[in-house]
Enzyme design. Structure first.
Site, short mmCIF file in Angstrom:
data_model
loop_
_atom_site.label_atom_id
_atom_site.label_comp_id
_atom_site.label_asym_id
_atom_site.label_seq_id
_atom_site.Cartn_x
_atom_site.Cartn_y
_atom_site.Cartn_z
N HIS A 66 0.74 3.04 -10.49
CA HIS A 66 -0.20 3.55 -9.48
C HIS A 66 0.56 4.29 -8.37
O HIS A 66 0.60 3.84 -7.22
CB HIS A 66 -0.96 2.34 -8.91
CG HIS A 66 -2.22 2.68 -8.16
ND1 HIS A 66 -2.25 3.41 -6.99
CD2 HIS A 66 -3.52 2.38 -8.42
CE1 HIS A 66 -3.49 3.53 -6.57
NE2 HIS A 66 -4.28 2.93 -7.39
N GLU A 104 -1.51 8.73 -11.29
CA GLU A 104 -1.20 7.40 -11.85
C GLU A 104 -1.23 7.41 -13.38
O GLU A 104 -2.30 7.35 -13.99
CB GLU A 104 -2.23 6.40 -11.33
CG GLU A 104 -2.48 6.48 -9.84
CD GLU A 104 -3.79 5.83 -9.44
OE1 GLU A 104 -4.28 4.95 -10.18
OE2 GLU A 104 -4.36 6.21 -8.40
N ARG A 107 0.86 -1.20 0.00
CA ARG A 107 0.00 0.00 0.00
C ARG A 107 0.89 1.25 0.00
O ARG A 107 1.22 1.83 1.04
CB ARG A 107 -0.92 0.01 1.22
CG ARG A 107 -1.77 1.28 1.33
CD ARG A 107 -2.79 1.40 0.25
NE ARG A 107 -3.81 0.36 0.34
CZ ARG A 107 -4.72 0.15 -0.60
NH1 ARG A 107 -4.71 0.89 -1.69
NH2 ARG A 107 -5.62 -0.82 -0.46
N GLN A 114 -9.31 -6.67 -8.68
CA GLN A 114 -9.09 -5.28 -9.07
C GLN A 114 -7.60 -5.00 -9.29
O GLN A 114 -6.75 -5.45 -8.53
CB GLN A 114 -9.58 -4.35 -7.96
CG GLN A 114 -9.06 -2.92 -8.12
CD GLN A 114 -9.96 -1.87 -7.52
OE1 GLN A 114 -11.07 -1.68 -7.98
NE2 GLN A 114 -9.44 -1.22 -6.50
N ARG A 169 0.87 -6.58 -9.52
CA ARG A 169 1.32 -5.98 -8.23
C ARG A 169 1.39 -7.01 -7.10
O ARG A 169 1.87 -6.70 -6.02
CB ARG A 169 0.39 -4.84 -7.84
CG ARG A 169 -1.05 -5.28 -7.57
CD ARG A 169 -1.92 -4.11 -7.13
NE ARG A 169 -3.28 -4.54 -6.82
CZ ARG A 169 -4.16 -3.78 -6.20
NH1 ARG A 169 -3.86 -2.53 -5.85
NH2 ARG A 169 -5.38 -4.23 -5.94
O1 TA6 Z 1 -6.55 4.18 -8.89
C1 TA6 Z 1 -7.67 4.56 -8.14
C2 TA6 Z 1 -8.32 3.32 -7.58
O2 TA6 Z 1 -8.84 2.53 -8.62
C3 TA6 Z 1 -9.39 3.74 -6.59
O3 TA6 Z 1 -10.68 3.51 -7.11
C4 TA6 Z 1 -9.09 2.87 -5.37
O4 TA6 Z 1 -9.76 1.65 -5.45
C5 TA6 Z 1 -7.57 2.72 -5.49
O5 TA6 Z 1 -7.35 2.53 -6.88
C6 TA6 Z 1 -6.94 1.67 -4.64
O6 TA6 Z 1 -7.31 0.41 -5.07
P1 TA6 Z 1 -6.72 -0.88 -4.27
O7 TA6 Z 1 -7.19 -2.06 -5.03
O8 TA6 Z 1 -5.23 -0.72 -4.26
O9 TA6 Z 1 -7.29 -0.75 -2.87
#
Ligand code: TA6
Length: 335
Positions: free
Chosen positions: A191, A308, A90, A115, A120
């Site tokens: 990111h 990002e 993080r 997501q 990563r």
């Molecule tokens: O890049 C922005 C984003 O997509 C936000 O919507 C938020 O979800 C962030 O990334 C962090 O995502 P993560 O999966 O690392 O918690």
């Protein structure tokens, strides 16, 4: 007795001078060292002779630190960040590939992928780790497709991630090569989590007039002037290449130069490189979203913002077999 004192003073002065010279000598030499970092996680420590420093973990090829010669830490990492390989780190620069998410992307047509994809949270390999002839520090990491990745993303690919550090800037460049016969259009993001003294006083310039999709309001709008942060902010700008982060009342700024390039290979007769406009995501979770994330320290949102560089939109290149897309950012902190 006076002579003895004078001799002692002389010895002390010589010792101090020799120590100072040794410090200067030590700083004059750059180094790139593979070693164990937090929780025994494998990483590469880049130390430039100027005093600039960068750490890259093999887990996710995540840059976890970038400090400039005066000691200022340019990137933000949550105090709750997990360094045990169980999830993405993080903070720093996690890599998003092959899908941004959480919604499935129409070009990729993959419905069930975590997501931000698997880059990563994958274990990358070190292709090379060296001090260049000009004293720059550089590490190149790779990730190739595997049975595990093909289950999620049924394509062959090769990722090459180059992290370069010198006295004035940090450059990270992700090269995505399609090793498949089928054309593919992966999404990608660097990111990047930037540190700031107070996000409510922080601005991002370079996006004036650019259209963006507001992920929270589920609507499209155009940016008026600088991006400011008065609440949760989560926007995908359709282009952005020269961005500047500034904080009210502070002289220091952070410049981010972004480049995206499509590389077409012609075998023996070489290759061509065609630039195209990258997307840029700007994010700050603000208080509620930060509290909802177990690895995000509760008030950390006040001291960070994500800018990002990415390749996300539906007009992004479709990569033919053997061809590549390169996404890079050059981060320059100006005190
Ligand atoms: O890049 C922005 C984003 O997509 C936000 O919507 C938020 O979800 C962030 O990334 C962090 O995502 P993560 O999966 O690392 O918690």
């Amino acid at each position: 007795m006076v002579l003895v004192d004078a001799q002692l003073v002389a010895v002390a002065l010589v010792t101090i001078c020799v120590g100072a010279m040794a410090m200067r000598m030590a700083r004059r030499t750059s180094s790139v060292v593979r070693r164990l970092g937090k929780n025994g996680q494998e990483m590469v420590a880049l130390r430039h002779r100027s005093g600039a420093a960068c750490d890259v973990y093999l887990h996710g090829a995540t840059v976890s630190r970038y400090a400039v010669p005066n000691g200022h830490e340019v990137l933000w990492v949550s105090s709750g960040a997990v360094f045990n390989g169980s999830k993405a780190i993080r903070g720093g620069v996690p890599l998003v590939f092959p899908q941004f998410g959480p919604k499935a992307d129409e070009l990729l047509g993959i419905t069930s992928m975590s997501q931000h994809g698997f880059a990563r949270t994958s274990k990358w390999s070190v292709r090379s780790a060296e001090v260049r002839l000009n004293g720059d520090c550089q590490v190149v990491l790779t990730l190739e497709d595997s049975e595990a990745t093909r289950e999620k993303f049924p394509h062959k690919f090769s990722l090459l991630y180059t992290v370069s550090l010198n006295e004035t800037c940090l450059r990270t460049a992700l090269k995505m090569t399609n090793m498949d016969k089928a054309t593919v259009a992966p999404q990608a993001l660097l990111h990047t989590y930037f540190a700031t003294d107070e996000v409510a006083q922080t601005r991002v310039s370079g996006l004036d007039g650019v259209s963006y999709y507001d992920q929270l309001a589920d609507e499209t709008d155009a940016q008026h002037g600088d991006v400011s942060f008065c609440g949760e902010t989560d926007r995908v700008y359709e282009r952005g290449d020269k961005l500047v982060i500034s904080c009210e009342g502070q002289r220091a700024v952070t410049e981010i130069a972004v480049e995206a390039t499509y590389v077409e290979e012609f075998g023996e007769s070489g290759s061509s490189a065609t630039p195209f406009a990258p997307d840029v995501v700007v994010w700050n979770p603000h208080v509620s979203k930060a509290k909802a994330m177990s690895d995000f320290d509760d008030d950390g949102w006040k001291r960070m913002l994500c800018v990002e560089p990415g390749i996300l939109n539906k007009n992004r290149p479709k990569i033919a077999e053997g061809n590549s897309v390169i996404l890079s950012q050059t981060i320059t902190y100006i005190p």
